[in-house]
Design a protein around this motif. Structure first.
Motif, PDB file in Angstrom:
ATOM      1  N   LEU A  15      59.356 -63.935 -26.730  1.00 20.64           N
ATOM      2  CA  LEU A  15      59.761 -65.165 -26.914  1.00 20.64           C
ATOM      3  C   LEU A  15      61.399 -65.379 -27.067  1.00 20.64           C
ATOM      4  N   ARG A  16      61.892 -64.671 -27.952  1.00 19.63           N
ATOM      5  CA  ARG A  16      63.341 -64.461 -28.099  1.00 19.63           C
ATOM      6  C   ARG A  16      64.164 -64.071 -26.663  1.00 19.63           C
ATOM      7  N   GLU A  17      63.615 -63.059 -26.140  1.00 24.71           N
ATOM      8  CA  GLU A  17      64.133 -62.754 -24.921  1.00 24.71           C
ATOM      9  C   GLU A  17      63.971 -63.643 -23.917  1.00 24.71           C
ATOM     10  N   GLN A  18      62.876 -64.518 -23.748  1.00 30.20           N
ATOM     11  CA  GLN A  18      62.681 -65.583 -22.811  1.00 30.20           C
ATOM     12  C   GLN A  18      63.418 -66.665 -22.792  1.00 30.20           C
ATOM     13  N   SER A  19      63.912 -66.858 -24.128  1.00 28.49           N
ATOM     14  CA  SER A  19      64.722 -67.891 -24.410  1.00 28.49           C
ATOM     15  C   SER A  19      66.340 -67.561 -23.921  1.00 28.49           C
ATOM     16  N   GLY A  20      66.331 -65.979 -23.779  1.00 31.08           N
ATOM     17  CA  GLY A  20      67.823 -65.536 -23.445  1.00 31.08           C
ATOM     18  C   GLY A  20      68.821 -65.427 -24.897  1.00 31.08           C
ATOM     19  N   TRP A  21      68.040 -65.205 -25.840  1.00 35.86           N
ATOM     20  CA  TRP A  21      68.777 -65.299 -27.165  1.00 35.86           C
ATOM     21  C   TRP A  21      68.950 -63.894 -27.920  1.00 35.86           C
ATOM     22  N   THR A  22      69.981 -63.480 -28.557  1.00 35.82           N
ATOM     23  CA  THR A  22      69.980 -62.183 -29.255  1.00 35.82           C
ATOM     24  C   THR A  22      69.240 -62.221 -30.575  1.00 35.82           C
ATOM     25  N   GLN A  23      69.165 -61.125 -31.322  1.00 37.71           N
ATOM     26  CA  GLN A  23      68.585 -61.335 -32.524  1.00 37.71           C
ATOM     27  C   GLN A  23      69.255 -62.186 -33.489  1.00 37.71           C
ATOM     28  N   GLU A  24      70.416 -62.042 -33.391  1.00 36.84           N
ATOM     29  CA  GLU A  24      71.516 -62.543 -34.416  1.00 36.84           C
ATOM     30  C   GLU A  24      71.390 -64.282 -34.083  1.00 36.84           C
ATOM     31  N   LEU A  26      68.757 -65.955 -32.760  1.00 35.89           N
ATOM     32  CA  LEU A  26      67.462 -66.253 -33.429  1.00 35.89           C
ATOM     33  C   LEU A  26      67.520 -66.315 -34.755  1.00 35.89           C
ATOM     34  N   ALA A  27      68.213 -65.356 -35.515  1.00 36.09           N
ATOM     35  CA  ALA A  27      68.373 -65.348 -37.080  1.00 36.09           C
ATOM     36  C   ALA A  27      68.873 -66.576 -37.469  1.00 36.09           C
ATOM     37  N   GLU A  28      70.154 -67.165 -36.811  1.00 39.92           N
ATOM     38  CA  GLU A  28      70.649 -68.361 -37.126  1.00 39.92           C
ATOM     39  C   GLU A  28      70.018 -69.548 -36.913  1.00 39.92           C
ATOM     40  N   ARG A  29      69.183 -69.546 -35.876  1.00 41.86           N
ATOM     41  CA  ARG A  29      68.400 -70.797 -35.725  1.00 41.86           C
ATOM     42  C   ARG A  29      67.348 -70.992 -36.633  1.00 41.86           C
ATOM     43  N   ALA A  30      66.818 -69.730 -36.918  1.00 39.73           N
ATOM     44  CA  ALA A  30      65.619 -69.756 -38.004  1.00 39.73           C
ATOM     45  C   ALA A  30      66.039 -69.373 -39.559  1.00 39.73           C
ATOM     46  N   ASP A  31      67.294 -69.317 -39.763  1.00 42.03           N
ATOM     47  CA  ASP A  31      68.198 -69.359 -41.030  1.00 42.03           C
ATOM     48  C   ASP A  31      67.124 -68.258 -41.765  1.00 42.03           C
ATOM     49  N   LEU A  32      67.443 -66.921 -41.130  1.00 39.71           N
ATOM     50  CA  LEU A  32      66.967 -65.508 -41.570  1.00 39.71           C
ATOM     51  C   LEU A  32      68.051 -64.710 -41.187  1.00 39.71           C
ATOM     52  N   GLY A  38      64.937 -58.125 -36.584  1.00 39.06           N
ATOM     53  CA  GLY A  38      64.832 -56.822 -35.807  1.00 39.06           C
ATOM     54  C   GLY A  38      63.620 -55.871 -36.552  1.00 39.06           C
ATOM     55  N   GLN A  39      63.597 -56.102 -37.927  1.00 40.45           N
ATOM     56  CA  GLN A  39      62.440 -55.366 -38.516  1.00 40.45           C
ATOM     57  C   GLN A  39      61.149 -56.113 -38.299  1.00 40.45           C
ATOM     58  N   ILE A  40      61.155 -57.242 -38.260  1.00 40.77           N
ATOM     59  CA  ILE A  40      59.849 -58.214 -37.739  1.00 40.77           C
ATOM     60  C   ILE A  40      59.482 -57.938 -36.443  1.00 40.77           C
ATOM     61  N   GLU A  41      60.362 -57.710 -35.539  1.00 37.09           N
ATOM     62  CA  GLU A  41      60.157 -57.365 -33.776  1.00 37.09           C
ATOM     63  C   GLU A  41      59.669 -55.929 -33.872  1.00 37.09           C
ATOM     64  N   ARG A  42      59.987 -55.242 -34.649  1.00 39.07           N
ATOM     65  CA  ARG A  42      59.579 -53.815 -34.706  1.00 39.07           C
ATOM     66  C   ARG A  42      58.306 -53.289 -35.538  1.00 39.07           C
ATOM     67  N   HIS A  53      56.737 -69.893 -40.204  1.00 36.71           N
ATOM     68  CA  HIS A  53      56.953 -71.106 -39.718  1.00 36.71           C
ATOM     69  C   HIS A  53      58.595 -71.239 -39.519  1.00 36.71           C
ATOM     70  N   LYS A  54      59.454 -70.613 -40.003  1.00 39.71           N
ATOM     71  CA  LYS A  54      61.105 -70.575 -39.524  1.00 39.71           C
ATOM     72  C   LYS A  54      61.132 -70.043 -38.211  1.00 39.71           C
ATOM     73  N   LEU A  55      60.571 -69.050 -37.967  1.00 35.74           N
ATOM     74  CA  LEU A  55      60.671 -68.451 -36.636  1.00 35.74           C
ATOM     75  C   LEU A  55      60.010 -69.467 -35.629  1.00 35.74           C
ATOM     76  N   ALA A  56      59.013 -69.891 -35.872  1.00 36.52           N
ATOM     77  CA  ALA A  56      58.551 -70.796 -34.815  1.00 36.52           C
ATOM     78  C   ALA A  56      59.461 -71.991 -34.548  1.00 36.52           C
ATOM     79  N   VAL A  57      60.177 -72.559 -35.643  1.00 37.44           N
ATOM     80  CA  VAL A  57      61.049 -73.849 -35.514  1.00 37.44           C
ATOM     81  C   VAL A  57      62.344 -73.329 -34.767  1.00 37.44           C
ATOM     82  N   GLY A  58      62.659 -71.887 -35.341  1.00 39.01           N
ATOM     83  CA  GLY A  58      63.975 -71.390 -34.424  1.00 39.01           C
ATOM     84  C   GLY A  58      63.737 -71.212 -33.043  1.00 39.01           C
ATOM     85  N   LEU A  59      62.341 -70.773 -32.812  1.00 40.18           N
ATOM     86  CA  LEU A  59      62.070 -70.453 -31.418  1.00 40.18           C
ATOM     87  C   LEU A  59      61.816 -71.824 -30.592  1.00 40.18           C
TER      88      LEU A  59
END
Length: 109
Positions: A15-24, A26-32, A38-42, A53-59
């Protein structure tokens, strides 16, 4: 067989890659923290409901979309669990998550 952590991590990465976002980004958008993303994605982190919930909001997606896994990736029992969780209230999900985390901690000891 993939674990639910790995499946969720793969789903978040897709989902992050489909949005064209880096991990950084997404982290900023999700406040993480970006390292946490990176650890979540692995599949290394057992993500709390609050952070899911923060990830869903961020995405910018509905919470249920995070768990829209390809049926071929989940064993039948896991697919049924996801369906059951989608029907639970937030209060019930919090209750279940506390008990699941307790059981996983107990199993690891």
């Amino acid at each position: 067989m993939n674990s639910i952590r790995k499946l969720l991590g793969q789903r978040i990465r897709t989902l992050r890659e489909q949005s064209g976002w880096t991990q950084e980004q997404l982290a900023e958008r999700a406040d993480l923290h970006p390292n946490y993303i990176g650890q979540i994605e692995r599949g290394l982190k057992n993500v709390s409901l609050d952070n899911i919930h923060k990830l869903a909001v961020g995405l910018r997606i509905n919470l249920s979309q995070l768990f829209n896994f390809d049926d071929q990736e989940l064993p039948a029992a896991s697919s049924r669990i996801v369906q059951m969780l989608q029907q639970c209230s937030n209060e019930d999900l919090d209750f279940l998550m506390q008990h699941i985390e307790h059981l996983l901690d107990w199993k690891q000891k």
